[in-house]
Design a protein around this motif. Structure first.
Motif, PDB file in Angstrom:
ATOM      1  N   GLU A  59       3.707   6.359   9.621  1.00 11.93           N
ATOM      2  CA  GLU A  59       2.407   5.771   9.263  1.00 11.93           C
ATOM      3  C   GLU A  59       1.963   4.801  10.344  1.00 11.93           C
ATOM      4  O   GLU A  59       2.760   4.072  10.919  1.00 11.93           O
ATOM      5  CB  GLU A  59       2.537   5.026   7.927  1.00 11.93           C
ATOM      6  CG  GLU A  59       2.818   5.985   6.768  1.00 11.93           C
ATOM      7  CD  GLU A  59       2.957   5.221   5.478  1.00 11.93           C
ATOM      8  OE1 GLU A  59       2.857   3.985   5.516  1.00 11.93           O
ATOM      9  OE2 GLU A  59       3.160   5.890   4.420  1.00 11.93           O
ATOM     10  N   ASP A 108      -3.372  -1.807  -1.712  1.00 11.00           N
ATOM     11  CA  ASP A 108      -2.069  -1.900  -1.054  1.00 11.00           C
ATOM     12  C   ASP A 108      -0.930  -1.737  -2.062  1.00 11.00           C
ATOM     13  O   ASP A 108       0.059  -1.040  -1.792  1.00 11.00           O
ATOM     14  CB  ASP A 108      -1.955  -3.245  -0.334  1.00 11.00           C
ATOM     15  CG  ASP A 108      -0.655  -3.364   0.444  1.00 11.00           C
ATOM     16  OD1 ASP A 108      -0.460  -2.579   1.380  1.00 11.00           O
ATOM     17  OD2 ASP A 108       0.163  -4.242   0.088  1.00 11.00           O
ATOM     18  N   SER A 153       3.047   4.377  -4.703  1.00 11.37           N
ATOM     19  CA  SER A 153       3.133   5.811  -4.432  1.00 11.37           C
ATOM     20  C   SER A 153       4.213   6.133  -3.409  1.00 11.37           C
ATOM     21  O   SER A 153       4.957   7.115  -3.540  1.00 11.37           O
ATOM     22  CB  SER A 153       1.771   6.321  -3.945  1.00 11.37           C
ATOM     23  OG  SER A 153       1.403   5.696  -2.722  1.00 11.37           O
ATOM     24  N   GLN A 159      -1.095  -0.129  -4.887  1.00  9.76           N
ATOM     25  CA  GLN A 159      -1.084   1.267  -5.312  1.00  9.76           C
ATOM     26  C   GLN A 159      -0.433   2.158  -4.255  1.00  9.76           C
ATOM     27  O   GLN A 159       0.331   3.078  -4.589  1.00  9.76           O
ATOM     28  CB  GLN A 159      -2.527   1.724  -5.570  1.00  9.76           C
ATOM     29  CG  GLN A 159      -2.640   3.143  -6.103  1.00  9.76           C
ATOM     30  CD  GLN A 159      -4.091   3.520  -6.369  1.00  9.76           C
ATOM     31  OE1 GLN A 159      -5.005   2.731  -6.131  1.00  9.76           O
ATOM     32  NE2 GLN A 159      -4.286   4.735  -6.855  1.00  9.76           N
ATOM     33  N   HIS A 160      -0.698   1.866  -2.985  1.00  3.48           N
ATOM     34  CA  HIS A 160      -0.088   2.642  -1.913  1.00  3.48           C
ATOM     35  C   HIS A 160       1.429   2.432  -1.871  1.00  3.48           C
ATOM     36  O   HIS A 160       2.205   3.402  -1.722  1.00  3.48           O
ATOM     37  CB  HIS A 160      -0.712   2.241  -0.577  1.00  3.48           C
ATOM     38  CG  HIS A 160      -0.086   2.908   0.602  1.00  3.48           C
ATOM     39  ND1 HIS A 160      -0.184   4.253   0.856  1.00  3.48           N
ATOM     40  CD2 HIS A 160       0.695   2.394   1.609  1.00  3.48           C
ATOM     41  CE1 HIS A 160       0.478   4.560   1.949  1.00  3.48           C
ATOM     42  NE2 HIS A 160       1.023   3.450   2.430  1.00  3.48           N
ATOM     43  N   ARG A 161       1.862   1.199  -2.030  1.00  5.87           N
ATOM     44  CA  ARG A 161       3.296   0.930  -2.030  1.00  5.87           C
ATOM     45  C   ARG A 161       3.991   1.612  -3.211  1.00  5.87           C
ATOM     46  O   ARG A 161       5.110   2.137  -3.079  1.00  5.87           O
ATOM     47  CB  ARG A 161       3.545  -0.581  -2.076  1.00  5.87           C
ATOM     48  CG  ARG A 161       3.169  -1.310  -0.796  1.00  5.87           C
ATOM     49  CD  ARG A 161       3.396  -2.801  -0.943  1.00  5.87           C
ATOM     50  NE  ARG A 161       3.011  -3.522   0.252  1.00  5.87           N
ATOM     51  CZ  ARG A 161       3.829  -3.729   1.290  1.00  5.87           C
ATOM     52  NH1 ARG A 161       5.083  -3.269   1.250  1.00  5.87           N
ATOM     53  NH2 ARG A 161       3.409  -4.384   2.349  1.00  5.87           N
TER      54      ARG A 161
END
Length: 373
Positions: free
Chosen positions: A372, A318, A324, A320-322
């Protein structure tokens, strides 16, 4: 004669006269030296051994150097077995010999029965045999019965059929007599105890075995072991159960070799598999087992750590997604403001530029959140 320390006029004593200078080393001690040692003329001087210098010695404290004995190398004990207990071929005969002996014993019993008038008259008439003149069974007939019966039992009782990939370990009254790896019909001494051994190439998939990674994290590993029995004598006679011994060697090896964590590099997994294979092969060699490979096929966290590591992994994904998403939004805002400024569509001061960046950032984030799921 005594050695004295020279005195200087710069320092005075208690009686006003010259006194000894101050000692440079506080624990200095003056000792008496015999006169004959000062003027001794020794034609054959004795070599005095020179001791090696001591490093890191505190000067002026009078502390004696501590001599450290070299640590003895730690060696792991090696399993030792009887050197004479090595697989060797056993003496067997072709199966035809056993068949002939068994048939001869059966024929001998039939002839003895006819000789002792033990055959029914109908059988004698059917076979066309003459009437026996031996009369009732006596000591001679019973001895012939015993000899023929023993020959038949030895002949038929020793017959055995060898199969490909199977072997027999022969044991006579607790003493190893050899191994039979032949195939087909053969005759083996029936007095020998036969123990069948599977010598084919075998693979064993273990249950989840406790292990640990380089950081000490508890894991559960399922390994695939490819092995075979190389020396049947040692595999059968040196341990009670060689398959159980192999399982315990694998468990002990997993506790000594760190396993790569789930999702690790391929090189780390291969290195751990090679080290584990060498370790298990060295432990299993003294008992006649040959291990070709020990490959981890499934690695997972221990049950008591699985939930915590799962939540940690989700949190890392999570984050890492935020990161990016934020990087993409910042790049989009920067590109939009740069284009507007370079084309001269807007003329913004510092405050207006900050407000525009803030509004665009909020808009892009809201738009990505709606797209999303």
């Amino acid at each position: 004669m005594t050695t004295t320390t020279p005195q200087t006029p710069e320092s005075g004593g208690a009686d006003g006269g010259p006194a000894r200078p101050a000692r440079l080393i506080h624990n200095e001690v003056t000792t008496e030296i015999p006169v004959h040692l000062l003027f001794r003329d020794d034609p054959d001087p004795v070599d005095v051994p020179i001791r090696p210098a001591v490093v890191n010695r505190r000067q002026g404290t009078g502390e004696q150097p501590r001599l450290r004995r070299p640590a003895a190398p730690r060696t792991r004990p090696v399993a030792r077995v009887d050197p004479d207990l090595v697989e060797r071929p056993a003496r067997v005969l072709p199966g035809a010999v056993g068949v002939l002996a068994g048939v001869a014993g059966a024929v001998g019993c039939a002839v003895t029965s006819w000789w002792s008038s033990g055959l029914p008259p109908q059988v004698v008439q059917t076979l066309g045999l003459p009437a026996s003149a031996g009369g009732a069974a006596g000591p001679a007939q019973w001895a012939a019965y015993a000899g023929a019966g023993a020959l038949g039992l030895l002949g038929f009782g020793g017959l055995a059929r060898g199969r490909t990939g199977r072997a027999w370990v022969l044991d006579l009254f607790g003493r190893y007599r050899g191994t039979v790896r032949r195939t087909g019909l053969m005759w083996v001494n029936p007095l020998l105890l036969r123990r069948r051994v599977d010598v084919r190439l075998r693979h064993w998939r273990s249950e989840p075995v406790p292990a640990a990674d380089r950081g000490g994290m508890a894991l559960r590993v399922v390994v695939l072991v490819v092995w075979r029995v190389r020396d049947t004598a040692r595999a059968v006679l040196t341990v009670e159960d060689h398959e159980r011994y192999l399982r315990e060697c694998v468990e002990a090896g997993l506790l000594r070799v760190p396993v790569e964590m789930p999702g690790g590099t391929r090189a780390g997994v291969e290195a751990a598999a090679e080290a584990l294979t060498r370790l298990v092969a060295a432990d299993a060699a003294p008992v006649g087992l040959e291990v070709f490979s020990v490959q981890p096929v499934r690695i997972e966290y221990a049950p008591e750590l699985a939930d915590a590591m799962h939540r940690r992994r989700i949190a890392a994904l999570d984050a890492q997604h935020r990161a990016s998403v934020l990087t993409s939004v910042v790049d989009s805002v920067e590109d939009t403001v740069s284009r507007l400024t370079m084309r001269g569509l807007v003329d913004l001061d510092a405050h207006e530029r900050k407000v525009l960046v803030k509004d665009l950032t909020v808009a892009f984030c809201a738009g990505r959140g709606e797209r999303e799921p």
